[in-house]
Scaffold this motif. Structure first.
Motif, PDB file in Angstrom:
ATOM      1  N   UNK A 160       1.100  -1.149  -0.091  1.00 27.82           N
ATOM      2  CA  UNK A 160      -0.180   0.166   0.191  1.00 27.82           C
ATOM      3  C   UNK A 160       0.726   0.973  -0.323  1.00 27.82           C
ATOM      4  N   UNK A 161       2.174   1.207   0.790  1.00 28.47           N
ATOM      5  CA  UNK A 161       2.833   2.188   1.041  1.00 28.47           C
ATOM      6  C   UNK A 161       3.859   2.703  -0.509  1.00 28.47           C
ATOM      7  N   UNK A 162       3.945   1.220  -1.354  1.00 28.82           N
ATOM      8  CA  UNK A 162       4.929   1.837  -2.414  1.00 28.82           C
ATOM      9  C   UNK A 162       3.896   2.299  -3.179  1.00 28.82           C
ATOM     10  N   UNK A 163       2.136   2.613  -2.992  1.00 25.76           N
ATOM     11  CA  UNK A 163       1.489   3.234  -3.967  1.00 25.76           C
ATOM     12  C   UNK A 163       1.622   2.955  -5.285  1.00 25.76           C
ATOM     13  N   UNK A 164       0.830   3.738  -6.581  1.00 27.43           N
ATOM     14  CA  UNK A 164       0.592   2.883  -7.907  1.00 27.43           C
ATOM     15  C   UNK A 164       1.701   2.682  -8.496  1.00 27.43           C
ATOM     16  N   UNK A 165       1.708   1.187  -8.715  1.00 26.07           N
ATOM     17  CA  UNK A 165       2.846   1.058  -9.763  1.00 26.07           C
ATOM     18  C   UNK A 165       2.515  -0.595 -10.039  1.00 26.07           C
ATOM     19  N   UNK A 166       2.770  -0.658 -11.549  1.00 22.71           N
ATOM     20  CA  UNK A 166       1.980  -1.675 -12.225  1.00 22.71           C
ATOM     21  C   UNK A 166       2.677  -2.881 -11.732  1.00 22.71           C
ATOM     22  N   UNK A 167       1.901  -4.245 -11.740  1.00 17.43           N
ATOM     23  CA  UNK A 167       1.301  -5.243 -10.337  1.00 17.43           C
ATOM     24  C   UNK A 167       2.978  -6.068 -11.143  1.00 17.43           C
ATOM     25  N   UNK A 168       2.913  -6.048 -12.563  1.00 16.43           N
ATOM     26  CA  UNK A 168       4.039  -7.379 -13.320  1.00 16.43           C
ATOM     27  C   UNK A 168       5.388  -6.716 -12.417  1.00 16.43           C
ATOM     28  N   UNK A 169       5.592  -5.089 -12.495  1.00 15.52           N
ATOM     29  CA  UNK A 169       6.828  -4.772 -12.207  1.00 15.52           C
ATOM     30  C   UNK A 169       7.495  -5.217 -10.916  1.00 15.52           C
ATOM     31  N   UNK A 170       6.370  -4.597  -9.419  1.00 15.34           N
ATOM     32  CA  UNK A 170       5.869  -5.024  -8.482  1.00 15.34           C
ATOM     33  C   UNK A 170       7.155  -6.157  -8.544  1.00 15.34           C
ATOM     34  N   UNK A 171       6.164  -7.303  -9.560  1.00 17.66           N
ATOM     35  CA  UNK A 171       6.161  -8.871  -8.854  1.00 17.66           C
ATOM     36  C   UNK A 171       7.749  -9.289  -9.325  1.00 17.66           C
ATOM     37  N   UNK A 172       8.107  -8.785 -10.612  1.00 18.67           N
ATOM     38  CA  UNK A 172       9.739  -9.433 -11.037  1.00 18.67           C
ATOM     39  C   UNK A 172      10.633  -8.131 -10.596  1.00 18.67           C
ATOM     40  N   UNK A 173      10.232  -7.005  -9.921  1.00 18.81           N
ATOM     41  CA  UNK A 173      11.805  -6.415  -9.268  1.00 18.81           C
ATOM     42  C   UNK A 173      11.958  -7.152  -7.922  1.00 18.81           C
ATOM     43  N   UNK A 174      10.386  -7.234  -6.971  1.00 19.59           N
ATOM     44  CA  UNK A 174      10.794  -7.903  -5.653  1.00 19.59           C
ATOM     45  C   UNK A 174      11.572  -9.721  -6.237  1.00 19.59           C
ATOM     46  N   UNK A 175      10.710 -10.108  -7.663  1.00 25.43           N
ATOM     47  CA  UNK A 175      11.719 -11.261  -6.784  1.00 25.43           C
ATOM     48  C   UNK A 175      12.641 -10.931  -7.254  1.00 25.43           C
ATOM     49  N   UNK A 176      13.687 -10.168  -8.175  1.00 28.47           N
ATOM     50  CA  UNK A 176      15.266  -9.953  -8.601  1.00 28.47           C
ATOM     51  C   UNK A 176      15.962  -9.566  -6.962  1.00 28.47           C
ATOM     52  N   UNK A 177      15.412  -8.891  -6.464  1.00 23.16           N
ATOM     53  CA  UNK A 177      15.957  -8.924  -5.242  1.00 23.16           C
ATOM     54  C   UNK A 177      15.806  -9.660  -3.888  1.00 23.16           C
ATOM     55  N   UNK A 178      14.836 -10.338  -4.881  1.00 24.02           N
ATOM     56  CA  UNK A 178      14.921 -11.760  -3.147  1.00 24.02           C
ATOM     57  C   UNK A 178      15.801 -12.548  -3.236  1.00 24.02           C
ATOM     58  N   UNK A 179      15.798 -12.735  -4.514  1.00 25.96           N
ATOM     59  CA  UNK A 179      16.414 -13.943  -5.260  1.00 25.96           C
ATOM     60  C   UNK A 179      17.617 -13.977  -4.652  1.00 25.96           C
ATOM     61  N   UNK A 180      19.274 -13.210  -4.299  1.00 24.81           N
ATOM     62  CA  UNK A 180      19.100 -13.606  -3.717  1.00 24.81           C
ATOM     63  C   UNK A 180      19.299 -14.254  -2.020  1.00 24.81           C
ATOM     64  N   UNK A 181      19.068 -13.277  -1.468  1.00 23.43           N
ATOM     65  CA  UNK A 181      18.475 -13.512  -0.022  1.00 23.43           C
ATOM     66  C   UNK A 181      18.105 -15.010   0.269  1.00 23.43           C
TER      67      UNK A 181
END
Length: 292
Positions: A160-181
């Motif tokens: 909610x705090x991220x605001x208006x962003x394309x859902x696919x973009x959030x999923x994709x970039x979140x996945x990129x950041x989560x991979x090394x973790x």
């Protein structure tokens, strides 16, 4: 909603509900954290080249990836490995009342007595399920799923705090950041990753492909147009069928038992979630679309 769009919505719910069984198939061949690493790697490769996000949103998505990648998914998939898919699909609905509580705390969202009753019913349903004698040694797995549900409620506030962003973009970039973790946690806490890769079958890889493509890309590709076309009151009720598909697929494909406790607890949980969804707290729309 037209008949064609009704079928489209139900296809999405079926894809998400079936994911609990598919995840169990993947977990039979790969360690849980390694499963999520492989899934997110595929999601990132398929989405990031086509979707960008504003630079000022990246740090918020990176923080979201910590909540989901290092907390939610590790607990959810570790718990799912030790419990049947039907029970997991119902217990995971606790993320909705958890989200209502956080909405009240963070956004000062008024709960109201109706939503309070819905939350009580949902938690009571989970308690009935947890009281099943057959769970016994698997109770810790159920607790992990509940903890993961709370973590996703926290993530829903972050969304909610991220605001208006394309859902696919959030999923994709979140996945990129989560991979090394996830890879780091897998190497630290798990073993047998190379053996799993060497001995994996088409079922294991097809399961990961389903979670990445079917659940994340196809399902959301069908769901987002409905969200933009119809009012939330017309789309949200369909999300209540996700645990129905989860329980049905678990029973049909994995032989999960349909007990009296599961039936009563499931009705209480889904009924409570229905009341909460009807009252529409500010973060429920993000929470109940989580396909695990």
């Amino acid at each position: 909603m037209s008949f064609a769009h009704t079928l489209q919505a139900l296809v999405v719910m079926a894809l998400w509900g079936l994911n609990f069984v598919v995840a169990k198939w993947a977990l039979a061949e790969f360690p849980p954290l390694f499963v999520m690493f492989l899934r997110f790697a595929l999601v990132a490769v398929l989405i990031i080249p086509f979707f960008r996000v504003p630079r000022d949103k990246l740090w918020k998505i990176a923080l979201l990836s910590v909540t989901l990648g290092s907390i939610h998914f590790p607990m959810m998939f570790t718990g799912l490995r030790g419990i049947d898919a039907a029970t997991a699909s119902l217990a995971a609905q606790a993320q909705v009342p958890f989200s209502s509580l956080l909405a009240a705390l963070v956004f000062k969202d008024k709960l109201g007595w109706r939503r309070g009753i819905g939350m009580a019913a949902a938690f009571a349903g989970v308690a009935v399920i947890a009281g099943e004698p057959r769970l016994g040694e698997a109770l810790h797995s159920l607790l992990l799923i509940l903890a993961a549900s709370f973590a996703f409620a926290v993530a829903s506030v972050q969304m909610k705090l991220i605001g208006s962003v394309n859902g696919f973009a959030v999923n994709g970039w979140m996945a990129l950041f989560a991979m090394p973790q996830l890879l780091g946690l897998s190497l630290l806490l798990e073993h047998g990753q190379m053996d799993a890769l060497a001995n994996s079958t088409w079922v294991g890889w097809a399961s990961i492909l389903y979670m990445a493509v079917g659940v994340t890309i196809i399902a959301y590709g069908l769901w987002y147009p409905l969200l933009s076309r119809y009012d939330v009151n017309q789309t949200m009720p369909y999300l209540l069928t996700v645990p129905v598909f989860g329980v049905a697929s678990g029973a049909l494909l994995m032989g999960d038992p349909l007990t009296v406790n599961l039936a009563i607890g499931g009705l209480l949980t889904v009924g409570g979630v229905a009341v909460i969804v009807k009252r529409r707290p500010r973060t429920v729309s993000e929470t109940v679309t989580n396909p695990t």
